[in-house]
Write an enzyme that holds these catalytic residues in place. Sequence first.
Site, PDB file in Angstrom:
ATOM      1  N   LYS A   1     -34.973 -21.958  -6.360  1.00  0.00           N
ATOM      2  CA  LYS A   1     -36.017 -21.876  -5.333  1.00  0.00           C
ATOM      3  C   LYS A   1     -36.432 -23.244  -4.831  1.00  0.00           C
ATOM      4  CE  LYS A   1     -37.852 -17.281  -6.257  1.00  0.00           C
ATOM      5  NZ  LYS A   1     -39.020 -16.443  -6.597  1.00  0.00           N
TER       6      LYS A   1
ATOM      7  N   ARG B   1     -34.961 -14.293 -14.263  1.00  0.00           N
ATOM      8  CA  ARG B   1     -34.129 -13.742 -13.189  1.00  0.00           C
ATOM      9  C   ARG B   1     -33.352 -14.899 -12.565  1.00  0.00           C
ATOM     10  NH1 ARG B   1     -34.630 -13.002  -7.630  1.00  0.00           N
ATOM     11  NH2 ARG B   1     -33.718 -11.061  -6.797  1.00  0.00           N
TER      12      ARG B   1
END
Length: 252
Positions: free
Chosen positions: A197, A231
């Site tokens: 991210k 995740r």
Amino acid sequence: MKLDLTKKTLVMGILNVTPDSFSDGGFFYSAENAIQHAKKLVEDGADILDIGAESTRPNFTPISAAEEISRLEKVLPVIKNFDVPISVDTYKPEVAEFALSNGASIINAVGGDMFDVAKKFGAPLILMHNKKISGGVISDIKNFFKENLRDDLQIIFDVGIGFNKTQEENLTILKNLREFKFLDGREIPLLLGVSRKSVIGYATGFDINNRDEATGAICVLAAAQGVNIVRVHNVAMISKMLKMTDILSGRF
């Protein structure tokens, strides 16, 4: 079903059957590529497959529930036989119900009201904090968790890195994950989704193609602070890192 969160840190492999996800959009949009990638994720050590059929990247273009379901139905009939639980990443109750009726067993809710669907199927429900911060980032997330605690469902909470938060707020969360582990005397099951991210790029300057090692570092620190599920995109690397982490922390 109920996920066993008492032992190892579970690795959730990301399977995006979308043309526009931020990291791998389009790579696994075809059913054939998606199925092959799902197989590889399992071979690499994924404990859960998380399938998403609509991108939730910043400024994503929403699609209809019918389109989302059409993408899922090309893949679910095959990957449901891969011998790991499947979670469906969605904010639409009708999509979650379709997925749970066709091989998925977990709801990964990035929004929407999923309590009724989860209860109907007896499915674990991952709830992500996806609200603008109105007070302090730590206290806001804690309050969200407290408001959504349930005794009739297995709820797993996601702090929501990258969703309605500034990069400084994201970093504050990552530095204080232990703060969320116990609330009002209860141990809180936690999932962390930070793979590749933009907060990593913000902190390090690494571009999106060079963030797996930093993702792994965050996952190791998260597991040491009690995060139960991570995740990730790079399952092979991070599952090995977490195996050693779990051995040293007595969780394996």
